[in-house]
Motif scaffolding. Structure first.
Motif, short mmCIF file in Angstrom:
data_model
loop_
_atom_site.label_atom_id
_atom_site.label_comp_id
_atom_site.label_asym_id
_atom_site.label_seq_id
_atom_site.Cartn_x
_atom_site.Cartn_y
_atom_site.Cartn_z
N PRO A 30 0.80 -1.23 0.00
CA PRO A 30 0.00 0.00 0.00
C PRO A 30 0.83 1.28 0.00
O PRO A 30 0.52 2.23 -0.73
CB PRO A 30 -0.83 -0.12 1.28
CG PRO A 30 -0.94 -1.60 1.52
CD PRO A 30 0.37 -2.15 1.07
N GLU A 31 1.92 1.30 0.79
CA GLU A 31 2.76 2.50 0.83
C GLU A 31 3.48 2.71 -0.50
O GLU A 31 3.54 3.84 -1.02
CB GLU A 31 3.77 2.40 1.97
CG GLU A 31 3.18 2.62 3.35
CD GLU A 31 4.23 3.00 4.38
OE1 GLU A 31 5.35 3.39 3.97
OE2 GLU A 31 3.92 2.94 5.60
N MET A 32 4.01 1.65 -1.07
CA MET A 32 4.74 1.78 -2.34
C MET A 32 3.82 2.23 -3.46
O MET A 32 4.22 3.05 -4.31
CB MET A 32 5.41 0.45 -2.70
CG MET A 32 6.51 0.02 -1.75
SD MET A 32 7.90 1.21 -1.69
CE MET A 32 9.01 0.36 -0.54
N LEU A 33 2.59 1.76 -3.47
CA LEU A 33 1.65 2.16 -4.51
C LEU A 33 1.27 3.63 -4.38
O LEU A 33 1.09 4.33 -5.39
CB LEU A 33 0.39 1.29 -4.45
CG LEU A 33 0.57 -0.17 -4.92
CD1 LEU A 33 -0.74 -0.94 -4.76
CD2 LEU A 33 1.05 -0.22 -6.37
N ARG A 34 1.17 4.12 -3.16
CA ARG A 34 0.85 5.54 -2.98
C ARG A 34 2.01 6.43 -3.42
O ARG A 34 1.80 7.48 -4.04
CB ARG A 34 0.47 5.81 -1.51
CG ARG A 34 -0.92 5.29 -1.13
CD ARG A 34 -1.40 5.86 0.18
NE ARG A 34 -0.65 5.32 1.31
CZ ARG A 34 -1.01 4.25 2.01
NH1 ARG A 34 -2.10 3.55 1.66
NH2 ARG A 34 -0.30 3.83 3.05
N VAL A 35 3.23 6.00 -3.12
CA VAL A 35 4.40 6.77 -3.57
C VAL A 35 4.51 6.68 -5.09
O VAL A 35 4.88 7.66 -5.75
CB VAL A 35 5.69 6.27 -2.89
CG1 VAL A 35 6.89 7.04 -3.41
CG2 VAL A 35 5.58 6.42 -1.37
#
Length: 282
Positions: free
Chosen positions: A158-163
């Motif tokens: 989830p964090e990588m997709l937001r970045v």
């Protein structure tokens, strides 16, 4: 009897007709009957070949012409010399030093791969745009950089997709390659690896740790560490946006070039899995 005709194999001069000569006429007719079909077949083949050539010349569209399937491939050797490639990878940016790092790389005509943190992107969007415009590769390095959040709470994807979305908004490119904070082991488990694969993301660790986080006051030690450890045909070098790293950068580039390395950015078309966890699907 004409002396020129008697016993003359060439048949020169006049000769008298004899009844047995009628057999030659019959033989000629027989030969004609045999050769006529053969001659017709030869004429047919000639006309067919001529028509095929005309058909080939009449092709107007390139889509009608079959073309070979040429797959892209790496050139691993040139004139018998193994190709040596070094990937400079910077973590934790953008920071106050990013612009100076970009300037140094430009002066040395070298491209690098940058892994950025989400909150830092929001603070310096123009630097990210400049980074992309200069031809460097930009990938996600999480939002929080927090071990427990990323791995124990399984927030890596989830964090990588937001970045990734943040980077896309500034560069019009959604990067696939991620750099796991603290490395892929032991944080990335099989279940997280499956989530990463399903999200079509990739993971790269490093083959050389520059130790710039350890040698805080010695650019010389940082450069020596990188250059002395570079031995393989492909080296992925871990760097951070630190003052000692910026100072060591010219020496690192010069030293690696002297050892025969070329510099490249990560290429999504030629992904080679390289992670400490040794997950082949990443």
């Amino acid at each position: 009897m004409d002396p020129y005709n008697s016993g003359n194999p060439l048949g020169l001069g006049p000769r008298h007709r004899k009844p047995k000569r009628k057999y030659f006429a019959k033989l000629f007719i027989l030969m004609a009957l045999i050769l006529l079909p053969l001659g017709g077949y030869i004429v047919y083949q000639y006309l067919t070949s001529t028509q095929q050539q005309a058909d080939v010349k009449s092709v107007q569209s390139l889509q009608e012409v079959p073309t070979p399937n040429l797959d892209k491939a790496r050139v691993e050797k040139w004139n018998g010399i193994t190709k040596k490639v070094a990937y400079l990878t910077f973590e934790d940016g953008p920071t106050a030093l990013t612009s100076d790092i970009l300037k140094s790389l430009k002066e040395q005509e070298v491209k690098a791969t940058f892994f950025l943190i989400g909150s830092n992107i929001n603070e310096q969007p123009d630097v990210v745009r400049s980074m992309a415009k200069a031809g460097h590769y930009i990938g996600p390095h999480s939002e929080t950089h927090d071990y427990d959040t990323l791995y124990k709470k399984k927030q890596y994807v989830p964090e990588m997709l937001r970045v990734q979305k943040q980077i896309n908004q500034l560069t019009n490119h959604s990067p696939l390659l991620t750099r796991p904070p603290y490395g892929s082991t032991p944080g990335i488990t099989k279940s997280i690896a499956k989530e990463i694969e399903q999200a079509k993301l990739r993971v790269w660790d490093w083959s050389i740790d520059s130790m710039d986080w350890y040698y805080k006051d010695s650019a010389k030690e940082v450069a020596n560490t990188v250059i002395s450890r570079a031995e393989g045909p492909v080296e992925i070098i871990l760097l951070h946006e630190q003052p000692q790293t910026l100072q060591a950068l010219p020496a690192i580039v010069a030293g690696l070039k002297k050892k025969g390395y070329q510099f490249s950015i990560y290429d999504e078309d030629f992904h080679v899995p390289y992670n400490f966890a040794k997950f082949s699907n990443l």
